[in-house]
Design a protein around this motif. Sequence first.
Motif, mmCIF file in Angstrom:
data_model
loop_
_atom_site.group_PDB
_atom_site.id
_atom_site.type_symbol
_atom_site.label_atom_id
_atom_site.label_comp_id
_atom_site.label_asym_id
_atom_site.label_seq_id
_atom_site.Cartn_x
_atom_site.Cartn_y
_atom_site.Cartn_z
ATOM 1 N N ASP A 45 6.176 2.568 6.122
ATOM 2 C CA ASP A 45 4.901 1.831 6.079
ATOM 3 C C ASP A 45 3.980 2.551 5.098
ATOM 4 N N HIS B 102 0.839 -1.207 0.000
ATOM 5 C CA HIS B 102 0.000 0.000 0.000
ATOM 6 C C HIS B 102 0.870 1.250 0.000
ATOM 7 N N HIS C 82 4.399 4.173 12.186
ATOM 8 C CA HIS C 82 3.347 5.213 12.136
ATOM 9 C C HIS C 82 3.796 6.546 12.739
ATOM 10 N N GLU D 74 -5.159 1.733 2.718
ATOM 11 C CA GLU D 74 -4.974 0.635 3.669
ATOM 12 C C GLU D 74 -5.090 1.124 5.099
ATOM 13 N N GLU D 75 -4.556 2.321 5.336
ATOM 14 C CA GLU D 75 -4.512 2.832 6.715
ATOM 15 C C GLU D 75 -5.884 3.204 7.263
#
Length: 453
Positions: free
Chosen positions: A253, A94, A429, A282-283
């Motif tokens: 990420d 992603h 994150h 995705e998140e």
Amino acid sequence: MKKDLVFEKTNLWTKYEGKDRDKVFDYASDYMEFLKNSKTERLTLKYLKNLSIKKDFSEDGRKKFFIVNKNKNIAFIKIGKISPLEGIKLIGSHSDSPRIDLKQNPLYEKDGIAHFKTHYYGGIKKYHYLSRPLSLYGVIFTKDNREIEIMIGDNDNDPVFTINDLLPHLSRTQYEKSLKDAFEGEKLNIIVGSIPLKDEKENSVKKMILKILNEKYGIIEEDFVSAELEIVPQGSVFDIGFDRSLVGGYGHDDRVCAFSSTTALFESNNKHTVCSILFDKEEVGSTGATGARSLFLEDIIIEILKREKIEPTYENLRKVLKNSDFISADVSAGIDPDFPEVHEQQNGAKIGYGTVVTKFTGSAGKSGANDANAEYVSKIRKILSENNVSWQAAELGKVDAGGGGTIAAFLAFFNSNVIDCGPAVLSMHSPFEIVSKVDLYETFKAYKAFFEN
Ligand code: MN
Ligand code: MN
């Protein structure tokens, strides 16, 4: 039979010395250049698309082509000798990362300062975004459909933006709150200016900002309603440590997997048809037309069938999907030496100890997990072993410590084999995530081996 030392973890740097170590560092520097220029999902797409064009991919290519979906997700495809009806090899990553988005009507003035109101995107720790330089990226579409691209903060002489934080002297009440309550989403407002427009009595600072925006970009206030503007951490990508073994930057990420899977596809000597897809959203749960829960994947398979002159019937579409092997390429949490209490050492991933294969994700009793079947894990294990890939079998953290998911479960919906694989990350994150260069390289090797076997 040869053991792969999956359970007896070894520091991978011992495997890479001399010229081999140079390869690890060279690959990392290509990655760092990419990450620096890929602060949003749209820019990630653009960078890898341009890279693919240099490798002879094009929109209408016969054997090497890409398909762009609504400017936010992209699939790279390389046709192999084996018919796609026997299954393809697909890696999905992603390209979106946690960040702060502007609200649809963002601009206001209070106490002489103009601000943007925001709504954060994905799982951020809100305090990470206070009192630090921030950049603004995105697109604005005017009513007459003119596209204006915004990139402010990361070029020389650019201004930056910021969210102010409360001074310690007046934080007594804030200190007594729990961390969860101490920072509120509605207070993540972005400072954008403080000079008033001459001869204006009300909202003079706000009016000045609108004047600047109009002069510079030709937009009016209402154009914010058809914009996607993202506040991201300002700053570059850096080597970390005296030995330069780690990479620090925003968005590992999951851009680390987007880059490694797509470059692995470029380099692979594939027998099957291979595909790397960058998903968006995705998140926030893989929703939306550009997320992994949309039918874009089916559109890709239909396109592959058409280019291979195979009738794109529903039965053929199903045949491809049910015979296919997928990797859900996403990062895992590295064991954080400062927080051993959330990790289970025996089933956790160590930074610098190889790429991570995750059979199941989920939280509170594997809830929401794909949970790859043992037969498929065995197949992947064989591929990694035969191609000398060092890997770790791990899960995110301790049972009941929390949890998370990836796109794996949504890819498995198509009745394909799916497993998670990607490097471990520290400070996941956060505005400055950390990966090991050796894990990055091993992940590239794992993806390449997957495509080739
Ligand atoms: Mn991810
Ligand atoms: Mn994530």
